[in-house]
Design an enzyme around this catalytic site. Sequence first.
Site, PDB file in Angstrom:
ATOM      1  N   GLY A 285       0.844  -1.195   0.000  1.00 46.56           N
ATOM      2  CA  GLY A 285       0.000   0.000   0.000  1.00 46.56           C
ATOM      3  C   GLY A 285       0.876   1.240   0.000  1.00 46.56           C
ATOM      4  O   GLY A 285       2.038   1.195  -0.429  1.00 46.56           O
TER       5      GLY A 285
ATOM      6  N   THR B 189       3.114   4.585   1.245  1.00 42.33           N
ATOM      7  CA  THR B 189       4.255   4.727   2.154  1.00 42.33           C
ATOM      8  C   THR B 189       3.821   5.263   3.519  1.00 42.33           C
ATOM      9  O   THR B 189       4.324   4.812   4.561  1.00 42.33           O
ATOM     10  CB  THR B 189       5.311   5.645   1.503  1.00 42.33           C
ATOM     11  N   ALA B 190       2.860   6.187   3.547  1.00 40.88           N
ATOM     12  CA  ALA B 190       2.406   6.736   4.841  1.00 40.88           C
ATOM     13  C   ALA B 190       1.787   5.608   5.681  1.00 40.88           C
ATOM     14  O   ALA B 190       2.049   5.506   6.892  1.00 40.88           O
ATOM     15  CB  ALA B 190       1.404   7.860   4.606  1.00 40.88           C
ATOM     16  N   THR B 191       1.015   4.761   5.049  1.00 41.28           N
ATOM     17  CA  THR B 191       0.408   3.636   5.793  1.00 41.28           C
ATOM     18  C   THR B 191       1.495   2.681   6.269  1.00 41.28           C
ATOM     19  O   THR B 191       1.452   2.179   7.406  1.00 41.28           O
ATOM     20  CB  THR B 191      -0.587   2.867   4.895  1.00 41.28           C
TER      21      THR B 191
ATOM     22  N   GLU C 202       5.593  -3.301   1.111  1.00 38.65           N
ATOM     23  CA  GLU C 202       5.732  -2.891  -0.301  1.00 38.65           C
ATOM     24  C   GLU C 202       4.958  -1.603  -0.458  1.00 38.65           C
ATOM     25  O   GLU C 202       3.740  -1.587  -0.269  1.00 38.65           O
ATOM     26  CB  GLU C 202       5.154  -3.967  -1.235  1.00 38.65           C
TER      27      GLU C 202
ATOM     28  N   CYS D  20       1.859   0.241  -9.195  1.00 38.17           N
ATOM     29  CA  CYS D  20       2.992   0.793  -8.447  1.00 38.17           C
ATOM     30  C   CYS D  20       4.249   0.857  -9.318  1.00 38.17           C
ATOM     31  O   CYS D  20       5.163   1.632  -9.051  1.00 38.17           O
ATOM     32  CB  CYS D  20       3.251  -0.044  -7.208  1.00 38.17           C
TER      33      CYS D  20
END
Length: 480
Positions: A226, A228-230, A248, A282
Amino acid sequence: MELVQNYISGKYVSARSEDRLELFDPAIGEVYGHLMDSNSDDVRDAVMAASDAFPVWSALTLDERGGYLMSIAEEINSRLDEFSEFESRDTGKPLALARSLDIPRSISNFKFFADHAKDFKFESDINSDISTNHISRFPLGVVCCISPWNLPLYLFTWKIAPALVVGNTVVAKPSEITPYTAYLLGDVCSKIGLPPGVLNIVHGRGATTGDLLVKDENIKAISFTGGTATGKTIFKNASDSFKKLSLEMGGKNPAVIFEDCDYDKMLDTIVRSSFSNQGQICLCSSRILIERSIYERFKKDFCSQVSNLIIGDPMDIDTQFGAISSEEHFLKINNYIELARQEGASILTGGTAEKLNGRCSDGWFIKPTIIEGLDQSSRLNQEEIFGPVVTLQPFDSEYDAIEMANNTEYGLSATIWTEDLDKGRRISRNIEAGVIWINCWLLRDLRTPFGGMKSSGLGREGGDDAIKFFTEQKNICLPR
Ligand code: NAD
């Protein structure tokens, strides 16, 4: 209205939580059903079911577990049309893409890990004059797989298959935006007779259901794909229980194009690598770096090919470019295009929403958009947009190209275009990305390590890496 239920202990069950989320068909902008926002009781039920199933499942042989995976693959294959239609409805992607990429790859994920695990060395010995050491790998127990909305079943099964084949039991949470094919997977498991509790699928928002899973003390590992913040939030929240983590995350992938490339092949592939799945992969190229000597030629040809892409109803067989997967994401992408204008960019093609007639007149469509004239520090060149928006930038030397390619916080993938393979390899060694394609894109051998560096990833998926992630090692030592 359809209701997407949890799948726990081999049965569809209503969540104890009474909170429901709306599910949209993004191509028409309408609600088609509801999803349960599972609470702590629901998560506990799923984790208990997985814990209860673990002793028996982990005691089966690799061949027996692989046999179940093969049966899952065959059952999905026999329902290819049904799965493809639902994947297209949930995401807005062209049906043809769901049928040729998403669902076939989901089937391959099960088949691949069923086979690959047979070749993996789970036991080894290291002996010397003073000791004998027997090293073996064990499943972890209950593990959790959390996946995003862009390639729903493809990425969900990419995690579940290796986790199961090595003997773990799983609690998995698909994206709350595109849960339908994960929901159908429950039915597949029941049909092929997967023992109850081996795979449990809970639905809900990340901040509620996902967060409960990440903090659950009985879960031994989290495999997450998902944003990057998560990923950062999960990293912090999982630390109290020292869970194994595979993260990832996002990307801002460069395509580096040299004048000595095979031009026609490059052009066709860059159109695909930029705009497949509406740029919501992605691995999509989002920063196109072009050697200055061919910049103008490339710009003209690229814009011309991209403006000819057929945007339309995802269910039409001719459609090449579908809807954006959610209204929230549609608004986010539009905001980035507006920001590009404010940052002084030239919009070469696209740059607006696409208004279709008929069934899809209220759907969330954005024209594929190509932008130039922004410097490297602009937000458009630094932040992940994850949509059909790419920027063009010229470069003058290999050194420039490498410096520009590496000038973001991300490091997921890159493509390099040159017929000089020594140069291609030299540049690859200097580019900070986990997956680099020379003169191709999205060519995947599932045995190879997959994942990113910097803010794009922690750990690798695929092949032996996935098997190692989902197992724990033990060394038993005896004196000689
Ligand atoms: P997201 O991070 O919003 O959500 C991903 C999943 O995490 C969802 O299931 C969500 O419910 C869950 N989640 C959200 N908050 C959580 C929390 N606090 N705790 C636990 N779970 C939580 O990402 P998205 O918008 O669904 O997907 C788009 C992103 O995924 C992009 O950044 C894209 O680059 C990335 N992505 C990366 C890869 C890769 O292989 N590196 C592949 C596909 C997508």
